[in-house]
Design a protein around this motif. Sequence first.
Motif, mmCIF file in Angstrom:
data_model
loop_
_atom_site.group_PDB
_atom_site.id
_atom_site.type_symbol
_atom_site.label_atom_id
_atom_site.label_comp_id
_atom_site.label_asym_id
_atom_site.label_seq_id
_atom_site.Cartn_x
_atom_site.Cartn_y
_atom_site.Cartn_z
ATOM 1 N N PHE A 1 1.357 -0.824 -0.014
ATOM 2 C CA PHE A 1 0.308 0.513 -0.120
ATOM 3 C C PHE A 1 1.167 1.089 0.065
ATOM 4 O O PHE A 1 2.043 1.749 1.205
ATOM 5 C CB PHE A 1 -0.383 0.139 0.858
ATOM 6 C CG PHE A 1 -2.292 -0.718 1.319
ATOM 7 C CD1 PHE A 1 -2.940 -0.852 -0.078
ATOM 8 C CD2 PHE A 1 -1.991 -2.181 2.263
ATOM 9 C CE1 PHE A 1 -4.057 -1.802 0.584
ATOM 10 C CE2 PHE A 1 -2.780 -3.064 2.003
ATOM 11 C CZ PHE A 1 -3.830 -3.376 1.746
ATOM 12 N N SER B 1 -1.967 -8.511 15.011
ATOM 13 C CA SER B 1 -2.312 -6.999 13.915
ATOM 14 C C SER B 1 -1.294 -6.839 13.294
ATOM 15 O O SER B 1 -0.191 -6.014 13.434
ATOM 16 C CB SER B 1 -2.992 -6.151 15.289
ATOM 17 O OG SER B 1 -3.556 -5.211 15.078
ATOM 18 N N GLY B 2 -2.610 -6.390 12.186
ATOM 19 C CA GLY B 2 -1.585 -5.461 10.841
ATOM 20 C C GLY B 2 -0.378 -6.421 10.244
ATOM 21 O O GLY B 2 -0.013 -5.780 9.290
ATOM 22 N N ALA B 3 -0.348 -8.073 10.456
ATOM 23 C CA ALA B 3 0.400 -8.672 10.158
ATOM 24 C C ALA B 3 0.185 -8.911 8.043
ATOM 25 O O ALA B 3 1.078 -8.799 7.477
ATOM 26 C CB ALA B 3 0.999 -9.786 10.092
ATOM 27 N N GLY B 4 -0.675 -8.577 8.155
ATOM 28 C CA GLY B 4 -1.406 -8.342 6.625
ATOM 29 C C GLY B 4 -2.334 -9.766 6.367
ATOM 30 O O GLY B 4 -2.654 -9.947 5.023
ATOM 31 N N LYS B 5 -3.604 -10.568 7.282
ATOM 32 C CA LYS B 5 -4.413 -11.385 7.252
ATOM 33 C C LYS B 5 -5.100 -11.120 6.776
ATOM 34 O O LYS B 5 -5.447 -11.260 5.712
ATOM 35 C CB LYS B 5 -4.498 -11.889 8.840
ATOM 36 C CG LYS B 5 -2.756 -12.501 9.844
ATOM 37 C CD LYS B 5 -4.079 -12.718 10.795
ATOM 38 C CE LYS B 5 -4.699 -11.537 12.117
ATOM 39 N NZ LYS B 5 -3.560 -10.455 12.109
ATOM 40 N N THR B 6 -5.858 -9.931 6.945
ATOM 41 C CA THR B 6 -7.110 -9.535 6.174
ATOM 42 C C THR B 6 -6.840 -8.736 4.913
ATOM 43 O O THR B 6 -7.386 -9.369 3.400
ATOM 44 C CB THR B 6 -7.858 -8.249 6.566
ATOM 45 O OG1 THR B 6 -8.019 -9.116 8.036
ATOM 46 C CG2 THR B 6 -8.407 -7.688 6.326
ATOM 47 N N THR B 7 -5.778 -8.626 4.359
ATOM 48 C CA THR B 7 -5.162 -8.269 3.329
ATOM 49 C C THR B 7 -5.605 -9.546 2.144
ATOM 50 O O THR B 7 -5.826 -9.258 1.305
ATOM 51 C CB THR B 7 -3.748 -7.568 3.163
ATOM 52 O OG1 THR B 7 -3.748 -6.262 3.927
ATOM 53 C CG2 THR B 7 -3.357 -6.872 1.776
ATOM 54 N N TYR C 1 -8.749 -7.541 -3.721
ATOM 55 C CA TYR C 1 -7.160 -6.539 -3.639
ATOM 56 C C TYR C 1 -6.975 -7.754 -4.639
ATOM 57 O O TYR C 1 -6.568 -8.887 -4.544
ATOM 58 C CB TYR C 1 -6.712 -6.854 -2.554
ATOM 59 C CG TYR C 1 -7.391 -5.492 -1.093
ATOM 60 C CD1 TYR C 1 -7.703 -4.525 -1.905
ATOM 61 C CD2 TYR C 1 -6.522 -5.510 -0.030
ATOM 62 C CE1 TYR C 1 -8.041 -3.760 -0.589
ATOM 63 C CE2 TYR C 1 -6.653 -4.522 0.924
ATOM 64 C CZ TYR C 1 -7.707 -3.541 0.526
ATOM 65 O OH TYR C 1 -8.160 -3.109 1.421
ATOM 66 N N VAL D 1 3.123 -4.983 2.574
ATOM 67 C CA VAL D 1 2.254 -5.627 3.488
ATOM 68 C C VAL D 1 2.474 -7.090 3.542
ATOM 69 O O VAL D 1 2.968 -8.061 4.421
ATOM 70 C CB VAL D 1 1.470 -4.953 3.214
ATOM 71 C CG1 VAL D 1 0.515 -6.003 4.403
ATOM 72 C CG2 VAL D 1 0.827 -3.754 4.041
ATOM 73 N N HIS E 1 -6.886 -14.335 16.234
ATOM 74 C CA HIS E 1 -6.039 -14.303 17.038
ATOM 75 C C HIS E 1 -6.069 -15.423 17.896
ATOM 76 O O HIS E 1 -5.256 -15.376 19.063
ATOM 77 C CB HIS E 1 -6.185 -12.703 17.523
ATOM 78 C CG HIS E 1 -6.597 -11.515 16.595
ATOM 79 N ND1 HIS E 1 -6.531 -11.475 16.471
ATOM 80 C CD2 HIS E 1 -4.754 -10.649 16.242
ATOM 81 C CE1 HIS E 1 -6.903 -9.975 15.582
ATOM 82 N NE2 HIS E 1 -5.397 -10.014 14.909
HETATM 83 N N1 LIG Z 1 -7.012 0.168 2.591
HETATM 84 C C1 LIG Z 1 -5.625 0.499 2.261
HETATM 85 N N2 LIG Z 1 -4.579 1.401 2.477
HETATM 86 C C2 LIG Z 1 -3.676 1.163 3.108
HETATM 87 N N3 LIG Z 1 -2.694 0.760 3.985
HETATM 88 C C3 LIG Z 1 -3.959 -0.544 4.231
HETATM 89 C C4 LIG Z 1 -5.200 -0.808 3.598
HETATM 90 N N4 LIG Z 1 -5.376 -1.655 3.871
HETATM 91 C C5 LIG Z 1 -4.607 -2.398 5.025
HETATM 92 N N5 LIG Z 1 -3.316 -2.101 4.870
HETATM 93 C C6 LIG Z 1 -2.381 -1.703 5.810
HETATM 94 O O1 LIG Z 1 -1.699 -2.634 6.222
HETATM 95 C C7 LIG Z 1 -1.212 -3.494 6.782
HETATM 96 C C8 LIG Z 1 -2.262 -4.865 7.222
HETATM 97 O O2 LIG Z 1 -3.226 -4.504 7.276
HETATM 98 P P1 LIG Z 1 -4.209 -5.944 7.756
HETATM 99 O O3 LIG Z 1 -5.774 -5.095 7.760
HETATM 100 O O4 LIG Z 1 -4.125 -6.659 6.670
HETATM 101 O O5 LIG Z 1 -3.942 -6.758 8.966
HETATM 102 P P2 LIG Z 1 -4.171 -7.973 10.433
HETATM 103 O O6 LIG Z 1 -3.704 -8.166 10.129
HETATM 104 O O7 LIG Z 1 -6.003 -7.926 8.917
HETATM 105 O O8 LIG Z 1 -4.343 -7.536 10.878
HETATM 106 P P3 LIG Z 1 -5.945 -6.943 12.925
HETATM 107 O O9 LIG Z 1 -5.608 -8.389 13.177
HETATM 108 O O10 LIG Z 1 -5.803 -6.399 13.486
HETATM 109 O O11 LIG Z 1 -7.131 -6.941 11.939
HETATM 110 C C9 LIG Z 1 -1.484 -2.779 8.520
HETATM 111 O O12 LIG Z 1 -0.320 -2.415 8.167
HETATM 112 C C10 LIG Z 1 -1.909 -1.616 7.617
HETATM 113 O O13 LIG Z 1 -2.535 -0.170 8.025
#
Ligand SMILES: Nc1ncnc2c1ncn2[C@@H]1O[C@H](COP(=O)(O)OP(=O)(O)OP(=O)(O)O)[C@@H](O)[C@H]1O
Length: 307
Positions: free
Chosen positions: A20, A45-51, A60, A25, A207
């Motif tokens: 991003f 948190s923030g590892a990129g799982k949702t991404t 995406y 990520v 988690h």
């Molecule tokens: N649309 C976006 N634009 C910019 N950065 C993004 C976007 N979506 C996610 N990020 C960044 O990508 C990184 C991973 O986000 P993601 O939501 O995939 O993490 P996660 O592992 O699912 O976290 P959590 O467990 O807190 O839900 C984070 O640093 C987040 O700030």
Amino acid sequence: MIHTTRSAPAVGFRDVHLAFDSEPVLEGVDLELEPGRTTVLLGPSGAGKTTLVRTLLGLYAPDSGETVVDGRAVASLRADELAALRRRTGVLLGGSSVYDASLFGSLSLFDNVAYPLRAARHPAADAETWRILHEFELAGHATALPSEVSAGQRRRAALARALITAPDLLVLDDPGPALDLHNRDAVVRSVRRRTTRSGATALVVMHDLELARALGDRVGVLLGGRIVADGPVDEVLGGIVTAADLDARFGVRAALPVATAAERAAVARRARRQGLGEAWLLMGVLFAMPAKLSLALGSGMLANPAL
Ligand SMILES: Nc1ncnc2c1ncn2[C@@H]1O[C@H](COP(=O)(O)OP(=O)(O)OP(=O)(O)O)[C@@H](O)[C@H]1O
């Protein structure tokens, strides 16, 4: 219960890279999901799982590498093919707030859960909805709006909606929070029944180690943009009880992003600019204010100490 004759899809994340604003990520994620198995995706948190999950839903597109369903890259599917993939996928998005992303706020729990079957003009939509509401112990809240029930009840309603079409691909982003022990068991039973009996392929982001053990056949640990461990639950999570154990095994803390010197300097510059801007704004207001008004304001403030 609704039965389907399709076979569940095999899913692969192959060297998936995604950034991003040039902030990486995902940096080469490799993970295979097998039909009939639940793969739990763990990571801080923030590892990129949702991404990563979003690349599977076609929300995406990876910058490079591929997310593949039954041999086809999701990013290369035509709109009608993507729609067909989504129809066979039960999706639970993250979020347990009042505005749970998976529920329509203006519809009752019943109408929310019935929605996918009614949209598909399923002849037994309402009967199926009652059945699954009972399964998730929500029948007594059928007419309530999402904002009128508890976070755990909303989460269960969102999960019921994800499961009601008997999807052969389940993508559940954090079903755990806000569920008490009793309901967690119910959720585990419901998801496992769909994978073991109906052979669905499931990817569950979470988690919670205990829930991961109860629900998962396999676990992938996402850290620093890559899968650092992947295998049967007992193997990957053997001996891990606390966050400290997880840290000791995988170096979670060391992999968490830290602010670079350039980012710190940018934050400091912005704070200085904002501080100066606010000071100029205040001076401007005071100087521009007619004398009478500033007097009235001043005396009002004195007369009313609460102001
Ligand atoms: N649309 C976006 N634009 C910019 N950065 C993004 C976007 N979506 C996610 N990020 C960044 O990508 C990184 C991973 O986000 P993601 O939501 O995939 O993490 P996660 O592992 O699912 O976290 P959590 O467990 O807190 O839900 C984070 O640093 C987040 O700030």
